[in-house]
Structures are given as structure tokens and as C-alpha cells.
Design a protein around this motif. Structure first.
Motif, PDB file in Angstrom:
ATOM      1  N   ASN A 165     -92.176 -56.315  35.386  1.00 43.13           N
ATOM      2  CA  ASN A 165     -91.986 -56.389  36.836  1.00 43.13           C
ATOM      3  C   ASN A 165     -91.694 -57.844  37.165  1.00 43.13           C
ATOM      4  O   ASN A 165     -92.591 -58.661  37.214  1.00 43.13           O
ATOM      5  CB  ASN A 165     -93.241 -55.929  37.590  1.00 43.13           C
ATOM      6  CG  ASN A 165     -93.552 -54.472  37.326  1.00 43.13           C
ATOM      7  OD1 ASN A 165     -92.676 -53.633  37.427  1.00 43.13           O
ATOM      8  ND2 ASN A 165     -94.785 -54.182  36.970  1.00 43.13           N
ATOM      9  N   GLY A 166     -90.445 -58.155  37.375  1.00 42.09           N
ATOM     10  CA  GLY A 166     -90.087 -59.543  37.650  1.00 42.09           C
ATOM     11  C   GLY A 166     -88.609 -59.747  37.489  1.00 42.09           C
ATOM     12  O   GLY A 166     -87.811 -58.835  37.715  1.00 42.09           O
ATOM     13  N   ALA A 167     -88.259 -60.955  37.057  1.00 35.33           N
ATOM     14  CA  ALA A 167     -86.843 -61.305  36.961  1.00 35.33           C
ATOM     15  C   ALA A 167     -86.549 -62.058  35.671  1.00 35.33           C
ATOM     16  O   ALA A 167     -87.416 -62.735  35.127  1.00 35.33           O
ATOM     17  CB  ALA A 167     -86.442 -62.168  38.158  1.00 35.33           C
ATOM     18  N   VAL A 168     -85.316 -61.919  35.222  1.00 39.08           N
ATOM     19  CA  VAL A 168     -84.799 -62.664  34.081  1.00 39.08           C
ATOM     20  C   VAL A 168     -83.512 -63.329  34.551  1.00 39.08           C
ATOM     21  O   VAL A 168     -82.639 -62.667  35.114  1.00 39.08           O
ATOM     22  CB  VAL A 168     -84.522 -61.754  32.869  1.00 39.08           C
ATOM     23  CG1 VAL A 168     -83.859 -62.530  31.749  1.00 39.08           C
ATOM     24  CG2 VAL A 168     -85.805 -61.092  32.385  1.00 39.08           C
ATOM     25  N   HIS A 169     -83.418 -64.641  34.352  1.00 37.85           N
ATOM     26  CA  HIS A 169     -82.228 -65.392  34.747  1.00 37.85           C
ATOM     27  C   HIS A 169     -81.602 -66.031  33.517  1.00 37.85           C
ATOM     28  O   HIS A 169     -82.314 -66.589  32.676  1.00 37.85           O
ATOM     29  CB  HIS A 169     -82.577 -66.493  35.756  1.00 37.85           C
ATOM     30  CG  HIS A 169     -83.174 -65.959  37.016  1.00 37.85           C
ATOM     31  ND1 HIS A 169     -82.413 -65.497  38.053  1.00 37.85           N
ATOM     32  CD2 HIS A 169     -84.464 -65.791  37.399  1.00 37.85           C
ATOM     33  CE1 HIS A 169     -83.199 -65.068  39.016  1.00 37.85           C
ATOM     34  NE2 HIS A 169     -84.454 -65.242  38.644  1.00 37.85           N
ATOM     35  N   VAL A 170     -80.285 -65.959  33.427  1.00 34.19           N
ATOM     36  CA  VAL A 170     -79.553 -66.570  32.319  1.00 34.19           C
ATOM     37  C   VAL A 170     -78.540 -67.542  32.911  1.00 34.19           C
ATOM     38  O   VAL A 170     -77.768 -67.181  33.801  1.00 34.19           O
ATOM     39  CB  VAL A 170     -78.827 -65.511  31.464  1.00 34.19           C
ATOM     40  CG1 VAL A 170     -78.048 -66.168  30.343  1.00 34.19           C
ATOM     41  CG2 VAL A 170     -79.813 -64.495  30.915  1.00 34.19           C
ATOM     42  N   THR A 175     -84.670 -67.776  31.567  1.00 37.06           N
ATOM     43  CA  THR A 175     -85.954 -67.892  32.245  1.00 37.06           C
ATOM     44  C   THR A 175     -86.416 -66.512  32.657  1.00 37.06           C
ATOM     45  O   THR A 175     -85.630 -65.715  33.167  1.00 37.06           O
ATOM     46  CB  THR A 175     -85.822 -68.788  33.501  1.00 37.06           C
ATOM     47  OG1 THR A 175     -85.352 -70.067  33.093  1.00 37.06           O
ATOM     48  CG2 THR A 175     -87.143 -68.947  34.209  1.00 37.06           C
ATOM     49  N   ASP A 176     -87.691 -66.236  32.440  1.00 39.26           N
ATOM     50  CA  ASP A 176     -88.248 -64.956  32.868  1.00 39.26           C
ATOM     51  C   ASP A 176     -89.545 -65.189  33.642  1.00 39.26           C
ATOM     52  O   ASP A 176     -90.123 -66.269  33.585  1.00 39.26           O
ATOM     53  CB  ASP A 176     -88.487 -64.028  31.670  1.00 39.26           C
ATOM     54  CG  ASP A 176     -89.549 -64.528  30.707  1.00 39.26           C
ATOM     55  OD1 ASP A 176     -90.714 -64.697  31.125  1.00 39.26           O
ATOM     56  OD2 ASP A 176     -89.223 -64.727  29.525  1.00 39.26           O
ATOM     57  N   THR A 177     -89.958 -64.173  34.364  1.00 43.65           N
ATOM     58  CA  THR A 177     -91.228 -64.211  35.087  1.00 43.65           C
ATOM     59  C   THR A 177     -92.213 -63.256  34.418  1.00 43.65           C
ATOM     60  O   THR A 177     -93.013 -62.610  35.080  1.00 43.65           O
ATOM     61  CB  THR A 177     -91.030 -63.836  36.570  1.00 43.65           C
ATOM     62  OG1 THR A 177     -90.463 -62.525  36.629  1.00 43.65           O
ATOM     63  CG2 THR A 177     -90.144 -64.827  37.279  1.00 43.65           C
ATOM     64  N   GLY A 178     -92.140 -63.199  33.103  1.00 45.69           N
ATOM     65  CA  GLY A 178     -92.955 -62.269  32.321  1.00 45.69           C
ATOM     66  C   GLY A 178     -94.366 -62.763  32.062  1.00 45.69           C
ATOM     67  O   GLY A 178     -94.907 -63.575  32.815  1.00 45.69           O
ATOM     68  N   ILE A 179     -94.938 -62.310  30.965  1.00 48.92           N
ATOM     69  CA  ILE A 179     -96.354 -62.555  30.670  1.00 48.92           C
ATOM     70  C   ILE A 179     -96.633 -63.994  30.254  1.00 48.92           C
ATOM     71  O   ILE A 179     -97.756 -64.447  30.338  1.00 48.92           O
ATOM     72  CB  ILE A 179     -96.882 -61.582  29.590  1.00 48.92           C
ATOM     73  CG1 ILE A 179     -96.168 -61.807  28.257  1.00 48.92           C
ATOM     74  CG2 ILE A 179     -96.764 -60.144  30.060  1.00 48.92           C
ATOM     75  CD1 ILE A 179     -96.763 -61.020  27.083  1.00 48.92           C
ATOM     76  N   GLY A 180     -95.622 -64.720  29.806  1.00 46.63           N
ATOM     77  CA  GLY A 180     -95.826 -66.095  29.362  1.00 46.63           C
ATOM     78  C   GLY A 180     -96.473 -66.179  27.994  1.00 46.63           C
ATOM     79  O   GLY A 180     -96.891 -65.176  27.415  1.00 46.63           O
ATOM     80  N   ILE A 181     -96.535 -67.384  27.467  1.00 45.99           N
ATOM     81  CA  ILE A 181     -97.080 -67.630  26.131  1.00 45.99           C
ATOM     82  C   ILE A 181     -98.237 -68.619  26.268  1.00 45.99           C
ATOM     83  O   ILE A 181     -98.073 -69.669  26.907  1.00 45.99           O
ATOM     84  CB  ILE A 181     -95.996 -68.211  25.202  1.00 45.99           C
ATOM     85  CG1 ILE A 181     -94.822 -67.241  25.103  1.00 45.99           C
ATOM     86  CG2 ILE A 181     -96.564 -68.520  23.814  1.00 45.99           C
ATOM     87  CD1 ILE A 181     -93.572 -67.825  24.477  1.00 45.99           C
TER      88      ILE A 181
END
Length: 130
Positions: free
Chosen positions: A10-15, A34-40
């Protein structure tokens, strides 16, 4: 991009792709995903490009990762004369960026033309629908 999509439910992915520099017969392109995912997690950032590296067993099971994708990508970018960079925050997402170098061809691009296949649509219809 595959990982960005996989880890961002649920979010966005930008290239972003743009020309970084153009010198003589070389072009350097800038790529950023860039994504707005779970992160590392911060303690995993140094090892994320290692073979079979995963942030946790739970992440591996939930997302079906093997820990090889980023290793392969890092090697391919290195072959292209580039270096990959990573910024990430847990719960906010990740940004991967890299600058590979490419040789510029002096040959003009040629389009491939494929001959059209001749077929009888009635035979096709009979074969699959009767």
C-alpha cells in the motif's frame, strides 16, 4: 523495481531515469527507484547486497525472497562501471540509485520488420472452437 513493488503493498513506487553526463563516446545515466514500502533496518543496510541476505525469516516467508536479486543487480551495475547506493528507513521505504556508464554507438538504429503471417481465420476458428 521488482523489489520495490514486492515490498510496497500500500503505497507508491517512483522510478527516475535521466542523463547524468555525456562525454565523447560515453553516456552516464542516473537511475533512482524509490518506494514507500516496509524499508530495511539500519543494521541490515550493510549486508543487503550479500548473497542470500534477508532482513528476517518473517520477511522471507511473507514476500518469498531469496536474497540473490540485489547481489546480482550490484554485480551488473559494477560491470557497467557504476555503483549502487541505498537509503532506507523502516516503515517509510527505500531509495536505490545508481549511475551506470554506456558506450554510445555510432551506428543508427535499424528497425526489424517481421513478415506478416498469412492464415485463414476460418480454419483457426474451426480448430479451436468446434
Amino acid at each position: 523495481m521488482n523489489n520495490a513493488l514486492k515490498f510496497t503493498q500500500n503505497g507508491a513506487v517512483h522510478v527516475i531515469t535521466k542523463l547524468h553526463s555525456l562525454q565523447n563516446e560515453n553516456a552516464t545515466l542516473y537511475y533512482e527507484i524509490t518506494d514507500t514500502g516496509i524499508g530495511i533496518p539500519e543494521d541490515k543496510l550493510a549486508s543487503v547486497f550479500d548473497n542470500f541476505s534477508q532482513s528476517s525469516i518473517e520477511v522471507n516467508r511473507k514476500y518469498g525472497v531469496t536474497g540473490l536479486g540485489l547481489t546480482i543487480i550490484k554485480k551488473l551495475i559494477k560491470i557497467l562501471g557504476g555503483q549502487i547506493k541505498l537509503k532506507s528507513t523502516v516503515g517509510e521505504g527505500s531509495t536505490f540509485s545508481f549511475l551506470p556508464d554506456f558506450k554510445i554507438s555510432k551506428q543508427p538504429l535499424q528497425e526489424e520488420t517481421k513478415p506478416k503471417a498469412n492464415y485463414d481465420s476460418k480454419l483457426l476458428y474451426k480448430k479451436y472452437f468446434w
